[in-house]
Design an enzyme around this catalytic site. Sequence first.
Site, PDB file in Angstrom:
ATOM      1  N   ASP A  95       1.017  -1.481   0.309  1.00 37.95           N
ATOM      2  CA  ASP A  95       0.222  -0.364   0.108  1.00 37.95           C
ATOM      3  C   ASP A  95       1.045   1.086  -0.565  1.00 37.95           C
ATOM      4  OD1 ASP A  95       1.227   0.246   2.742  1.00 37.95           O
ATOM      5  OD2 ASP A  95      -0.747   0.370   3.189  1.00 37.95           O
ATOM      6  N   CYS A  98       5.018  -0.314   3.198  1.00 39.58           N
ATOM      7  CA  CYS A  98       5.587  -1.704   2.801  1.00 39.58           C
ATOM      8  C   CYS A  98       6.689  -1.162   3.243  1.00 39.58           C
ATOM      9  CB  CYS A  98       6.355  -2.369   1.364  1.00 39.58           C
ATOM     10  SG  CYS A  98       6.646  -1.547   0.642  1.00 39.58           S
ATOM     11  N   HIS A 204       9.494  -2.969  -3.401  1.00 42.71           N
ATOM     12  CA  HIS A 204       9.051  -3.766  -1.968  1.00 42.71           C
ATOM     13  C   HIS A 204       9.816  -4.427  -0.662  1.00 42.71           C
ATOM     14  CE1 HIS A 204       5.622  -4.699   0.142  1.00 42.71           C
ATOM     15  NE2 HIS A 204       5.254  -6.365  -0.232  1.00 42.71           N
TER      16      HIS A 204
END
Length: 226
Positions: A95, A98, A204
């Site tokens: 979102d 992370c 990520h």
Amino acid sequence: MDDSHINASASSSSSLSSSFQDTEDDQTIASILAEEESSKLDRRLGKRLSHLDSIPHTPRVNGEIPDVTDATLDHERLSERLVTYGLAELQMEGDGNCQFRALADQLFRSPDYHKHVRKQIIKQLKHFRKFYEGYVPEKYRSYVKKMKKSGEWGDHVTLQAAADRFDAKICLVTSFRDTCYIEILPKDKDPTREIWLSFWSEVHYNSLYGSGDVPTRAARKKHWLF
């Protein structure tokens, strides 16, 4: 009392309530942290990568997101490295928070404290501007204002600020082709804890554990899916 006074009073009460809530949240975090044996480094994971050389860490903002082909190859490379070193990921929500979620999981055993972690990092960036502004290519105040927003992606500048703020050695296992492992150390301090993160480069962050030691925590939203 007229409407303007009522509105002003309501606004003041709201601000005061928010301030009390922030203080209460900080006290809760402090209590949780105090319960952890934070003065003792858990070197079990470190021993698995002790033979690897870490490159000197230079804080930087995020680079370009790789295209689908490169991102897929990067993810495969990272997955292979984690298997090789007996590491496993606790998946964080994709979102935009992370990095902060992964830091919160390592620090407080709960990704839900990501707002607190971001707030502490922003304090560090504001109070020690001279440490970080040389690594930020845009106007520093604009950068900090942007990074303050929930959902704004963390970068290697915020990682350095996190290491400094929490007196932590951040151990980053990456998907970079030429750099498997990066250590981020606090400035002029000995670390009091270790934080283990995986970094799917420019895409990520996840929280790392030894294989078989990943805690079971139900996420409220879908994990990052590629």
